[in-house]
Design an enzyme around this catalytic site. Structure first.
Site, PDB file in Angstrom:
ATOM      1  N   SER A 187       0.956  -1.204  -0.120  1.00 53.01           N
ATOM      2  CA  SER A 187      -0.044  -0.075   0.085  1.00 53.01           C
ATOM      3  C   SER A 187       0.805   1.117  -0.066  1.00 53.01           C
ATOM      4  O   SER A 187       1.872   1.213  -0.604  1.00 53.01           O
ATOM      5  CB  SER A 187      -0.890   0.032   1.176  1.00 53.01           C
ATOM      6  OG  SER A 187      -2.086   0.462   1.034  1.00 53.01           O
ATOM      7  N   ASP A 440      -8.275  -5.215  -6.770  1.00 56.52           N
ATOM      8  CA  ASP A 440      -7.934  -4.008  -5.805  1.00 56.52           C
ATOM      9  C   ASP A 440      -7.863  -2.888  -6.642  1.00 56.52           C
ATOM     10  O   ASP A 440      -7.120  -2.851  -7.511  1.00 56.52           O
ATOM     11  CB  ASP A 440      -6.373  -4.381  -5.316  1.00 56.52           C
ATOM     12  CG  ASP A 440      -5.876  -3.284  -4.499  1.00 56.52           C
ATOM     13  OD1 ASP A 440      -6.744  -2.363  -4.115  1.00 56.52           O
ATOM     14  OD2 ASP A 440      -4.554  -3.019  -4.428  1.00 56.52           O
ATOM     15  N   HIS A 465      -6.365  -6.148  -2.286  1.00 55.10           N
ATOM     16  CA  HIS A 465      -5.352  -5.325  -1.711  1.00 55.10           C
ATOM     17  C   HIS A 465      -4.185  -6.211  -0.946  1.00 55.10           C
ATOM     18  O   HIS A 465      -4.320  -6.756   0.135  1.00 55.10           O
ATOM     19  CB  HIS A 465      -5.556  -4.351  -0.796  1.00 55.10           C
ATOM     20  CG  HIS A 465      -5.019  -2.867  -0.595  1.00 55.10           C
ATOM     21  ND1 HIS A 465      -4.574  -2.463  -1.696  1.00 55.10           N
ATOM     22  CD2 HIS A 465      -4.631  -2.096   0.404  1.00 55.10           C
ATOM     23  CE1 HIS A 465      -3.665  -1.279  -1.256  1.00 55.10           C
ATOM     24  NE2 HIS A 465      -3.867  -1.306  -0.038  1.00 55.10           N
TER      25      HIS A 465
END
Ligand SMILES: *[C@@H]1O[C@H](CO)[C@@H](O)[C@H](O)[C@H]1NC(C)=O
Ligand SMILES: *[C@@H]1O[C@H](CO)[C@@H](O)[C@H](O)[C@H]1NC(C)=O
Ligand SMILES: *[C@@H]1O[C@H](CO)[C@@H](O)[C@H](O)[C@H]1NC(C)=O
Ligand SMILES: *[C@@H]1O[C@H](CO)[C@@H](O)[C@H](O)[C@H]1NC(C)=O
Ligand SMILES: *[C@@H]1O[C@H](CO)[C@@H](O)[C@H](O)[C@H]1NC(C)=O
Ligand SMILES: *[C@@H]1O[C@H](CO)[C@@H](O)[C@H](O)[C@H]1NC(C)=O
Length: 502
Positions: A187, A440, A465
């Protein structure tokens, strides 16, 4: 214990004049808790230590003193930054060092105890180290969240923190150039991982960047485009019909808002307080949209939140409106919520709070980073978005002004500069693996194609994700297992070439 929360953040407090922070916060906290349990199990089953066993000796938690501003040494202010070290696999003195990079939430000892990088460390006899991001968790000054105090929060300062951490660890463990460093992150920290390699190639030999949105973007239209695609993707239990029902349900809600049937909406969707136009209306529809956005982003990663289940409910209800009601109630149950906070005032006052919260996600800090570096506003003004067009760019930019006194022109310039500074989705670097899942929504801002023979992209079919970062599991889909193998193989090759070079 509630800490650690790899990769949970990036769904922004969605907006309205602002923002669905309440739902979002609940969702992230929940995912975080589930993840802690998963990590805990993985860790203890590996060691065969019973739950609740006393602290585990090879793991060290400590603090280093860092300059608050690396780029102005005449400012002598400092802060204490938290780190963890796990020596259990390390082959002293020549073994490699695996650095896990913290992000927009508090980290925990699990950052050196479980996950893909830990499995790789075991295999390659690496020293595991992790560093919490400045201004998050316990790595922050007392007055760090004030308007004045928050000035030194940036990805550039964070990278400089990593360089200084590299020096301190090298001194502490007598490391030499023979100890090959590889960094990992997912991320926002995935971007940091790629950027650490890009800007400090003499410090890290290679990087793994999972679900890393390396391209900053003011108006992140594509987020909800991917959400729509995922809701209609049969591979994960979606369908065209499901997507259409979702769209239709938001149209029905909109017509009720327009017709002034507000009390009915408040009652049907358990609003904590009465809704005041227009900002609370935006909060309200944002919170409803969050249920779908969260389900897609964390598909299969958290209980109560996946596309298959959502579509099943939408399609089995007597009407789209009933379907949406049902989903909202289910979501509230799974999050343990009694009512939904739709007050824009409340969102604003939460984001303005300057008291430190040593656990969980740093909402105020992260919003500040979106205003000063990344944008990433998940808007719904484009026709491809299945939710409410009330979710506008303007409403999210207004928060930058209202909370941080940052005008929208500055946000726009900041985003452009970030891309200029790091190279957006065409970074000119080497030995980086970009890993993304096609479900994602964040993959839209990452690197999906090989950039060169050693800037490699792995695009996983059917995962959400950061899926590759979690401990491996026999239940993992074949596409994910294959991705893990590719990552492991590449890391093995790079470690070998590093040995040959030294
Ligand atoms: C920091 O600098 C100021 C002057 O700029 C000085 O008064 C203060 O003693 C310094 N603090 C430390 C800890 O060195
Ligand atoms: C590093 O080297 C010093 C001096 O040679 C030694 O005293 C110390 O124990 C070493 N530290 C580690 C972690 O090996
Ligand atoms: C690195 O390892 C090589 C081979 O083992 C050795 O000759 C060399 O002295 C080492 N370099 C450092 C800086 O320790
Ligand atoms: C608004 O609510 C009232 C009372 O529940 C209902 O009779 C009316 O049909 C509703 N109007 C619309 C447009 O749904
Ligand atoms: C990308 O690079 C990897 C590693 O070199 C290679 O295995 C893969 O086939 C490449 N993918 C494409 C689409 O060229
Ligand atoms: C993704 O996997 C599904 C089966 O799980 C398959 O039907 C589909 O063709 C795959 N898509 C791609 C692009 O490989």
């Amino acid at each position: 214990m509630a800490r650690l929360l790899v990769c949970v953040l990036l769904v922004l407090p969605l907006l309205g004049g602002s923002d669905g922070a309440w739902n979002q916060r609940q969702l992230r906290r929940k995912i975080h808790e589930l993840r802690e349990i998963q990590y805990f199990k993985s860790f203890y089953s590996r060691l065969g230590i019973p739950k609740g066993a006393p602290s585990y000796e090879p793991v060290v938690e400590g603090y280093i003193t860092q300059p608050l501003d690396h780029f102005n040494r005449r400012n002598n202010a400092t802060y204490e930054q938290r780190y963890w070290i796990n020596k259990e696999f390390w082959q002293h003195p020549g073994g490699p060092v695996f650095l896990f990079i913290g992000g927009e939430a508090a980290e925990s000892e699990y950052s050196v105890l479980a996950g893909e990088h830990v499995e790789l460390a075991e295999k390659h006899h690496a020293l595991l180290v992790s560093l919490e991001h400045r201004y998050y968790g316990a790595s922050i000054n007392k007055d760090g969240l004030t308007l004045e105090g928050i000035r030194f929060l940036s990805s550039q300062q964070a990278l400089a923190d990593l360089a200084s951490f590299h020096l301190i660890i090298s001194q502490k463990y007598n490391l030499t150039r023979n100890n090959t460093w590889i960094c990992f992150g997912g991320s926002y920290p995935g971007s940091l991982s790629a950027w650490f390699r890009l800007k400090f190639p003499h410090l890290v030999y290679a990087a793994v960047a999972s679900s890393a949105p390396v391209r900053a973007e003011l108006d992140f239209v594509d987020y909800n485009k991917v959400v729509a695609n995922s809701l209609s993707d049969p591979v994960i239990g979606g369908s065209e019909k499901c997507l259409n029902e979702v769209k239709e349900s938001f149209r029905v809600v909109e017509s009720l808002l327009k017709a002034g049937n507000i009390t009915q909406l408040e009652k049907d969707f358990f609003s904590c307080a009465s809704l005041h136009p227009p900002d609370d209306y935006t909060e309200f529809v944002s919170n409803l949209a969050d249920i779908f956005m969260g389900a897609v982003q964390y598909n299969d990663e958290s209980a109560g939140s996946d596309v298959r289940k959502i579509c099943k409910y939408m399609l089995s209800a007597s009407s789209v409106y009933e379907g949406l009601k049902l989903l909202n109630s289910m979501f509230m149950d799974s999050m343990g919520m009694k009512c939904v906070e739709n007050s824009h005032e409340k969102t604003l006052s939460d984001l303005k709070k300057t008291e430190l919260d040593p656990v969980g996600v740093g909402e105020r800090q992260w919003y500040y980073q979106t205003c000063t570096e990344f944008g990433y506003y998940q808007t719904c003004e484009h026709t491809s978005c299945p939710f409410s067009p009330r979710i506008t760019l303007q409403s999210q930019l207004d928060l930058c002004t209202e909370v941080f006194q940052i005008p929208k022109e500055s946000v726009f310039q900041a985003v452009q500069f970030t891309n200029e500074f790091y190279g957006a989705d065409h970074p000119k670097s080497s030995r980086i693996i970009f890993v993304n899942g096609d479900v994602d929504p964040w993959h839209a801002l990452s690197v999906l194609k090989n950039q060169s023979h050693s800037e490699i992209a792995i695009f996983i079919n059917g995962t959400a994700h950061c899926a590759n970062m979690y401990p491996s599991d026999a239940q993992d889909p074949p596409s994910l297992q294959k991705a893990r193998e590719e990552i492991a193989m590449q890391i093995g090759e790079w470690l070998k070439s590093a040995r040959e070079e030294s």
